[in-house]
Enzyme design. Structure first.
Site, PDB file in Angstrom:
ATOM      1  N   ASP A 295       0.929  -1.177   0.110  1.00 16.23           N
ATOM      2  CA  ASP A 295      -0.143   0.066  -0.047  1.00 16.23           C
ATOM      3  C   ASP A 295       0.838   1.054   0.058  1.00 16.23           C
ATOM      4  OD1 ASP A 295      -2.272   1.727  -0.030  1.00 16.23           O
ATOM      5  OD2 ASP A 295      -3.300   0.893   1.525  1.00 16.23           O
TER       6      ASP A 295
HETATM    7  C1  BGC Z   1      -5.081   3.312  -0.168  1.00 16.08           C
HETATM    8  C2  BGC Z   1      -5.002   1.965  -1.186  1.00 16.08           C
HETATM    9  C3  BGC Z   1      -5.067   2.893  -2.330  1.00 16.08           C
HETATM   10  C4  BGC Z   1      -3.667   3.474  -2.432  1.00 16.08           C
HETATM   11  C5  BGC Z   1      -3.530   4.209  -4.054  1.00 16.08           C
HETATM   12  C6  BGC Z   1      -3.801   4.154  -0.187  1.00 16.08           C
HETATM   13  O1  BGC Z   1      -3.631   5.088   0.583  1.00 16.08           O
HETATM   14  O2  BGC Z   1      -4.908   2.607   1.270  1.00 16.08           O
HETATM   15  O3  BGC Z   1      -6.421   1.642  -0.940  1.00 16.08           O
HETATM   16  O4  BGC Z   1      -5.277   1.929  -3.554  1.00 16.08           O
HETATM   17  O5  BGC Z   1      -3.694   4.543  -1.449  1.00 16.08           O
HETATM   18  O6  BGC Z   1      -4.270   5.244  -4.168  1.00 16.08           O
END
Ligand code: BGC
Length: 755
Positions: A295
């Protein structure tokens, strides 16, 4: 420049030659396997190029303009040119994508194309309801179609990978991200996860309208302590295996291309550095063949977790644990090469990660045509396609849940005189889009008022006080208006004279989603006060609730005759709400999460264990609250219709370990309607205490007035077994209860002994 281009051409020739050899020569099986194109490509890569494939960068400003001469963006460009970037996120639009792809293909030594990821969560330009709302439809086909539409639109804008579906089970409405998931139930969550994967990926990932999906966040993110986003999760083996992991496993079985790990620690180990989760379970036991993306910055966050001492250590831990691609931590790009050189990360781990990434790029058809998703004609026609509006309107109607309808105040007549609409959210054209709407534009939702107008309904509107005091955005806290009472009295005055008051209240779209946990699940700002003031002058209230999570609606349930749960329903929000309020659509939604009576009951969920003292008792010594009932306000699976369904003749019959359950469902009302027939079980005595109810089947049926239907379910050992304290799946014979009904509370039970 020319020289570089030639090398890229060499890659194409290399791949072509290999596949040609495969077809024409009699290679032994092992040779075919080891010499497949991606393996050959891997063998030709330097360590730096391999680590490049394992690195994902966020997009940067104005990538279609001249390359910047200094700063972060310059560094990203330089890395792109030297093959040190394998993927980018948050770049969209054919022009932008093509520009960056051209750099990767024409200017790097090997010309390996980039994979472009984006959060396509519930549509892209056209927005469907937020994911939790869609689940309330219990319509897997419609959910799949909705994801398909998102894939169509996003792929037309250069995207070939979405970070969805989120399959985190959560029992805690305080957690803002419940809006993005499938609710509290692992069975429903698994089926919904699979439907979404099918929708995004289609049957052929290499088509220009299908995109790779991501099951996220692996694992335990939805169990954040106290519902506070990013917080630690502490769960035992039984909950991990029976509740948290099943939707991920279901997505792996559906061939999901990628899995995203999570920000949180699970039982003390940050998910990104968790070898047990990623290598042993996901890639090992489950045989997952795609790749794992971290993530955002979750690699680097292992330092704050007190798990990694610095960024280099974080890179080592993540790579060794099986995290294949680093999103925006800069850990791999900065430190992985040294870690490999010093023997702290085995080269075989790097090769495994890179091969997984290359294979997904190959499956997407990017080696055949890196510009497959860069079709300007598609970009002009697909997003905002008029069929998509119809699709999301249907999805939105099905997502609405009728919570209360005393004296059949609903549906309203379109000729109803003297309707007064109250509430700032009734005019909102942005909030109903929800908080995950990176590809869409502000102000593009149909408001409730516009929905009324589309039907030619006459109404008077008084907004009441503003809901927010400053424009809301994705990155800042929403500022709720709690003191500017402008419009309050005028709304109450108008309500006094109305025949019916439609009050549209709830959360702003940016009050749920990532980083948006709440301790108060009531109506924000002055809305509750307004509701009570209106009730004091007029009883005839239809309350439309917009929210990204279950709210506490206890006062409303006790005081208001009709309540409609309308979530954030996306682009066609107002039209769908009007369809339900005026009876053009008979509501059929059922809650995918329990609605509490009070925030103090949270986490509250239907599939709980019994306690040793379930009560009730006259003395205090039973498991209860002294100031609130144990029961939810609205249970999981609950939702009304404008017609009425009766369940009769339920029976359960066992043949060996297979059980057939059947029930007759009749529409005893006066209009046609849809019903979600639900089947629950309880394993009465087992080596691990089992939940008092577990959903194991459902069917959504349509019944005309007066019509009835026999609904049948077949269950076998796989449905009746569970994971024990060692994480092993077991079926234990003995007494089982089978329960059928319209929600998780109003059930008819049959008990059978299974040998
Ligand atoms: C979120 C993810 C997301 C990623 C990219 C993160 O802050 O937890 O679910 O896909 O950002 O945007």
């Amino acid at each position: 420049m020319i020289k570089v281009k030639k090398v890229s051409f060499c890659l194409i020739m290399l791949l072509a030659t290999i596949s040609c050899h495969k077809q024409t020569q009699n290679l032994s099986e092992s040779e075919v396997i080891t010499k497949e194109p991606m393996v050959k490509l891997l063998e030709s890569m330097t360590l730096e190029e391999k680590i490049g494939q394992m690195t994902q960068y966020n997009g940067f400003w104005d990538s279609t303009g001249p390359a910047p001469k200094d700063g972060d963006a310059k560094e990203k460009y330089d890395h792109l040119r030297s093959g040190r970037v394998g993927s980018m996120l948050n770049v969209s639009g054919v022009k932008e994508v093509r520009k960056l792809q051209e750099i990767a293909v024409n200017e790097t030594r090997l010309g390996i194309p980039i994979i472009f990821g984006l959060d396509v969560i519930h549509g892209h330009k056209t927005l469907a309801p937020i994911p939790l709302a869609e689940v309330a439809s219990w319509d897997l086909e419609a959910i799949e179609q909705s994801a398909r539409m998102g894939a169509e639109e996003a792929s037309a804008r250069g995207i070939n990978w979405t970070f969805a579906p989120m399959v985190d089970i959560s029992r805690d409405a305080r957690w803002g991200r419940v809006m993005e998931g499938a609710g509290e139930d692992p069975y429903l969550g698994s089926l919904v996860g699979q439907a979404r994967v099918r929708g995004f990926q289609g049957t052929d990932l290499s088509k220009n309208n299908t995109i790779a999906a991501t099951a996220k966040h692996f694992a335990g993110y939805g169990f954040a302590e106290s519902g506070r986003d990013y917080n630690a999760a502490d769960v035992g083996t039984v909950t991990l295996f029976n509740t948290i992991l099943p939707p991920f496993k279901a997505c792996v079985d559906e061939n999901v291309a990628t899995v995203m790990n999570a920000f949180n620690t699970l039982n003390g180990i940050p998910a990104t550095g968790d070898e047990y989760l990623q290598r042993d379970i996901l890639k090992g036991e489950w045989g997952f063949e795609g790749f794992i993306i971290s993530d955002w910055g979750s690699g680097a966050e292992m330092i704050a977790h007190g798990f990694a001492k610095d960024l280099e250590h974080a890179a080592i831990l993540a790579a060794n644990a099986g995290s294949d691609m680093d999103m925006e931590s800069y850990a791999f790009v900065k430190h992985l090469a040294t870690a490999v050189d010093s023997g702290k990360v085995d080269m075989k781990h790097i090769d495994d990660s890179v091969l997984r990434i290359l294979k997904i790029k190959e499956a997407l058809g990017l080696f055949e045509d890196p510009y497959r998703y860069c079709d300007t004609e598609r970009e002009k026609t697909i997003p905002y396609h008029k069929d998509h509006a119809t699709l999301v309107r249907n999805m939105a109607k099905k997502s609405i849940v009728l919570l209360k309808n005393n004296e059949e105040i609903l549906p309203l007549s379109k000729d109803q005189k003297n309707i007064v609409v109250i509430g700032d959210l009734a005019q909102e054209k942005t909030s109903p889009l929800g908080s995950w709407r990176i590809g869409s534009d502000d102000g593009t939702a149909i408001s409730v008022l516009e929905g009324f107008e589309e039907k030619g309904v006459k109404y008077k509107y008084k907004s009441g006080p503003a809901l927010i005091s400053q424009p809301a955005s994705f990155i800042n806290e929403v500022k709720i208006n709690s003191d500017d009472r402008s419009g309050f009295d005028a709304a109450v005055k108008a309500a006094k004279k109305a025949d019916v008051v439609v009050m549209v209240l709830g959360e702003h779209g940016f009050q749920s989603g990532e980083g948006r946990s709440r301790t108060d699940l009531g109506f924000p700002g002055l809305q509750q006060e307004l509701l009570e003031a209106v009730k004091a002058v007029n009883d005839q209230i239809v309350l439309v609730v917009m929210s990204g999570r279950p709210l506490v609606l206890t006062w409303a349930e006790e005081n208001v005759p009709a309540i409609v749960q309308a979530w954030q329903l996306g682009t066609e929000s107002g039209n769908a709400i009007a369809d339900v309020l005026f009876g053009d659509y008979n509501p059929s939604g059922k809650l995918p999460m329990t609605f509490p009576r009070d925030v103090g009951q949270v986490p509250i969920y239907y599939n709980k264990l019994n306690t040793g003292r379930p009560g009730p008792s006259d003395l205090v010594f039973w498991s209860h609250y002294i100031d609130e009932s144990n029961d939810p306000l609205y249970p999981f699976g609950y939702g009304l219709s404008y017609t009425e369904f009766k369940y009769t003749a339920m029976k359960a019959v066992a043949t060996g370990k297979q059980v057939e359950v059947e029930v007759t469902v009749a529409n005893v009302g006066e209009r046609s309607g849809e019903e979600v027939v639900q089947l629950y079980i309880q394993d009465k005595v087992a080596s691990v205490s089992r939940p008092i109810k577990e959903l194991k089947g459902f069917q959504k049926i349509v019944l005309n007035a007066g019509e009835s239907k026999v609904v049948r379910f077949t269950l076998d050992e796989e449905d009746l077994g569970f994971f024990n304290t060692r994480g092993e799946f077991v079926f234990e014979s003995g007494e089982f209860a089978f329960m059928v009904g319209p929600n998780s509370t109003d059930l008819t039970t049959a008990i059978i002994e299974l040998k």
